[in-house]
Motif scaffolding. Structure first.
Motif, PDB file in Angstrom:
ATOM      1  N   CYS A 122      27.467 -19.936  -6.929  1.00  0.00           N
ATOM      2  CA  CYS A 122      28.184 -21.122  -7.045  1.00  0.00           C
ATOM      3  C   CYS A 122      29.386 -21.273  -6.251  1.00  0.00           C
ATOM      4  O   CYS A 122      30.270 -22.123  -6.563  1.00  0.00           O
ATOM      5  CB  CYS A 122      28.538 -21.602  -8.455  1.00  0.00           C
ATOM      6  SG  CYS A 122      26.995 -21.745  -9.543  1.00  0.00           S
ATOM      7  N   ALA A 138      23.149 -21.312 -12.765  1.00  0.00           N
ATOM      8  CA  ALA A 138      24.124 -21.199 -12.037  1.00  0.00           C
ATOM      9  C   ALA A 138      24.701 -20.009 -12.272  1.00  0.00           C
ATOM     10  O   ALA A 138      24.800 -19.477 -13.583  1.00  0.00           O
ATOM     11  CB  ALA A 138      25.198 -22.268 -13.023  1.00  0.00           C
ATOM     12  N   VAL A 198      27.537 -17.778 -12.166  1.00  0.00           N
ATOM     13  CA  VAL A 198      28.939 -17.725 -12.220  1.00  0.00           C
ATOM     14  C   VAL A 198      29.560 -16.373 -11.877  1.00  0.00           C
ATOM     15  O   VAL A 198      29.000 -15.481 -12.383  1.00  0.00           O
ATOM     16  CB  VAL A 198      29.210 -18.596 -13.397  1.00  0.00           C
ATOM     17  CG1 VAL A 198      28.814 -19.875 -13.482  1.00  0.00           C
ATOM     18  CG2 VAL A 198      28.896 -17.848 -14.584  1.00  0.00           C
ATOM     19  N   GLN A 215      32.213 -24.291 -11.967  1.00  0.00           N
ATOM     20  CA  GLN A 215      30.992 -23.825 -10.916  1.00  0.00           C
ATOM     21  C   GLN A 215      29.748 -24.428 -11.536  1.00  0.00           C
ATOM     22  O   GLN A 215      28.751 -24.636 -10.615  1.00  0.00           O
ATOM     23  CB  GLN A 215      31.005 -22.157 -11.107  1.00  0.00           C
ATOM     24  CG  GLN A 215      31.793 -21.553 -10.643  1.00  0.00           C
ATOM     25  CD  GLN A 215      32.001 -19.865 -10.440  1.00  0.00           C
ATOM     26  OE1 GLN A 215      31.228 -19.238 -10.084  1.00  0.00           O
ATOM     27  NE2 GLN A 215      32.957 -19.676 -11.576  1.00  0.00           N
ATOM     28  N   ILE A 216      29.618 -24.354 -12.622  1.00  0.00           N
ATOM     29  CA  ILE A 216      28.432 -25.310 -13.435  1.00  0.00           C
ATOM     30  C   ILE A 216      28.243 -26.601 -12.766  1.00  0.00           C
ATOM     31  O   ILE A 216      27.276 -27.095 -12.416  1.00  0.00           O
ATOM     32  CB  ILE A 216      28.463 -25.038 -14.867  1.00  0.00           C
ATOM     33  CG1 ILE A 216      28.347 -23.658 -15.277  1.00  0.00           C
ATOM     34  CG2 ILE A 216      27.247 -26.006 -15.683  1.00  0.00           C
ATOM     35  CD1 ILE A 216      28.667 -23.483 -16.841  1.00  0.00           C
ATOM     36  N   GLN A 219      25.415 -28.351 -10.553  1.00  0.00           N
ATOM     37  CA  GLN A 219      24.729 -29.486 -11.341  1.00  0.00           C
ATOM     38  C   GLN A 219      24.610 -30.721 -10.331  1.00  0.00           C
ATOM     39  O   GLN A 219      23.473 -31.471 -10.241  1.00  0.00           O
ATOM     40  CB  GLN A 219      25.550 -29.792 -12.709  1.00  0.00           C
ATOM     41  CG  GLN A 219      24.805 -30.976 -13.667  1.00  0.00           C
ATOM     42  CD  GLN A 219      23.349 -29.965 -14.289  1.00  0.00           C
ATOM     43  OE1 GLN A 219      22.678 -30.150 -13.701  1.00  0.00           O
ATOM     44  NE2 GLN A 219      23.787 -29.752 -15.482  1.00  0.00           N
ATOM     45  N   VAL A 255      20.438 -28.197 -13.530  1.00  0.00           N
ATOM     46  CA  VAL A 255      20.718 -26.633 -14.160  1.00  0.00           C
ATOM     47  C   VAL A 255      20.341 -26.314 -15.498  1.00  0.00           C
ATOM     48  O   VAL A 255      20.481 -27.041 -16.511  1.00  0.00           O
ATOM     49  CB  VAL A 255      22.430 -26.599 -14.191  1.00  0.00           C
ATOM     50  CG1 VAL A 255      22.784 -24.773 -14.666  1.00  0.00           C
ATOM     51  CG2 VAL A 255      22.914 -26.529 -12.521  1.00  0.00           C
ATOM     52  N   VAL A 312      22.563 -20.602 -17.315  1.00  0.00           N
ATOM     53  CA  VAL A 312      23.718 -19.724 -16.742  1.00  0.00           C
ATOM     54  C   VAL A 312      23.569 -18.218 -16.819  1.00  0.00           C
ATOM     55  O   VAL A 312      23.290 -17.657 -17.816  1.00  0.00           O
ATOM     56  CB  VAL A 312      25.013 -20.286 -17.543  1.00  0.00           C
ATOM     57  CG1 VAL A 312      26.277 -19.513 -16.907  1.00  0.00           C
ATOM     58  CG2 VAL A 312      25.268 -21.657 -17.276  1.00  0.00           C
ATOM     59  N   VAL A 356      30.940 -22.605 -20.479  1.00  0.00           N
ATOM     60  CA  VAL A 356      29.637 -23.465 -20.786  1.00  0.00           C
ATOM     61  C   VAL A 356      29.998 -24.594 -21.575  1.00  0.00           C
ATOM     62  O   VAL A 356      29.280 -25.687 -21.196  1.00  0.00           O
ATOM     63  CB  VAL A 356      28.365 -22.530 -21.169  1.00  0.00           C
ATOM     64  CG1 VAL A 356      27.244 -23.155 -21.400  1.00  0.00           C
ATOM     65  CG2 VAL A 356      28.224 -21.223 -20.185  1.00  0.00           C
ATOM     66  N   SER A 393      31.483 -27.404 -19.583  1.00  0.00           N
ATOM     67  CA  SER A 393      30.695 -28.159 -18.978  1.00  0.00           C
ATOM     68  C   SER A 393      30.017 -29.187 -19.349  1.00  0.00           C
ATOM     69  O   SER A 393      29.469 -30.199 -18.665  1.00  0.00           O
ATOM     70  CB  SER A 393      29.874 -27.135 -18.225  1.00  0.00           C
ATOM     71  OG  SER A 393      28.745 -26.882 -18.995  1.00  0.00           O
ATOM     72  N   GLU A 398      27.267 -29.092 -21.333  1.00  0.00           N
ATOM     73  CA  GLU A 398      25.558 -28.659 -21.323  1.00  0.00           C
ATOM     74  C   GLU A 398      25.561 -27.526 -22.246  1.00  0.00           C
ATOM     75  O   GLU A 398      26.365 -26.477 -22.123  1.00  0.00           O
ATOM     76  CB  GLU A 398      25.180 -28.208 -19.929  1.00  0.00           C
ATOM     77  CG  GLU A 398      25.327 -29.282 -19.166  1.00  0.00           C
ATOM     78  CD  GLU A 398      24.575 -30.842 -18.983  1.00  0.00           C
ATOM     79  OE1 GLU A 398      23.480 -30.608 -19.692  1.00  0.00           O
ATOM     80  OE2 GLU A 398      24.778 -31.594 -18.305  1.00  0.00           O
TER      81      GLU A 398
END
Length: 274
Positions: free
Chosen positions: A58, A84, A86, A113-114, A118, A128, A131, A155, A158, A160
């Motif tokens: 990422c 992802a 990371v 990064q996520i 995405q 995505v 992770v 996480v 993000s 998600e």
């Protein structure tokens, strides 16, 4: 026969010693998109014809916007799940140097990064799906409470509730489960294990298994019988839903094909975990 393969045959549970196959299926993942600008390390298109999950860099240890977009497009075309991968912000060290990053900062960087990946996953008609920490961060969150908590927070930040792929029994998995996040146990076909089920540090002998026949044999042993020989020789229980092959290993494409072919030949389905 190499010394490693001899140890594996001695230490592992053989088919005659177990009444049932441990798993009928397993996911096969690889680290992809590990390039930057004109520099490319992984054979992304070729590996995406073999693996079922792609851990996409990422931009912090490798990868850039163009690379992320390209890998997401290829993965979506082949119905490969996008994850992802990371990392610490460490392009120079390829994310393999442990760094002291404050928890709040690390959480923000994980979410960043996520989110970046995405965008490209959705543009490709996918998303995505999970992770996975990379390199030094992956090993750090096995035992470091603060860094593991920061990854979990990232996480959640993000937006998600994504599954976290990692080493069984890690602090990362414990904290993720406490936060209500799914976890997925991962094993490594081409990395050495210590007797307590952790990975042999890369600076030590036996950290990376380079004999292709040994990698294939380990893969079958972990997928079917839930065991692998430690670097010291004793059997280590490995109950994994996903099996990792490193995309930067020389001959990675040929090796991945051999692993998948052998798994399927003994009745193990290779399919995504999500």
């Amino acid at each position: 026969m190499t010394a490693y393969r001899a140890a594996y045959r001695t230490a592992s549970v053989r088919p005659s010693e177990t009444a049932a196959v441990t798993r009928a299926s397993i996911d096969l993942n690889a680290d992809l998109g590990e390039g930057f600008g004109r520099w490319r390390l992984t054979e992304d298109a070729e590996l995406l014809s073999v693996v079922t999950s792609a851990n996409v860099a990422c931009g912090f240890h490798a990868g850039d916007a163009v690379t992320m977009r390209r890998v997401c497009r290829l993965a979506a075309e082949r119905s490969v799940r996008i994850g992802a991968q990371v990392s610490y912000r460490d392009l120079a060290g390829f994310g393999r140097r442990s760094m002291e990053v404050p928890g709040e900062e690390l959480a923000a960087e994980i979410a960043y990064q996520i989110g970046a990946l995405q965008i490209f996953a959705r543009a490709a008609g996918s998303r995505v799906s999970y992770v996975k920490p990379h390199g030094a961060l992956y090993n750090r969150v096995v035992h470091d409470e603060e860094q593991a908590a920061a990854v979990v927070e990232g996480v959640l930040l993000s937006g998600e509730r994504l599954p976290l792929l990692g080493l069984p029994g890690s602090r990362l998995h414990t904290l993720a489960e406490e936060a209500g996040l799914p976890v997925v146990a991962e094993a490594f076909a081409d990395r050495g294990y210590t007797a307590d089920g952790r990975l042999v540090p890369r600076r030590e002998e036996g950290a990376v298994i380079t004999d292709p026949a040994a990698v294939v044999e380990r893969s079958v042993g972990m997928a079917r019988f839930g065991t692998v020989a430690a670097h010291s020789g004793e059997p280590v229980p490995v109950r994994a839903r996903s099996l990792c092959l490193h995309g930067d290993t020389p001959g990675a494409v040929s090796l991945a094909r051999r692993v998948r072919r052998e798994l399927e030949s003994v009745g193990v389905r290779v399919e995504p975990f999500v």
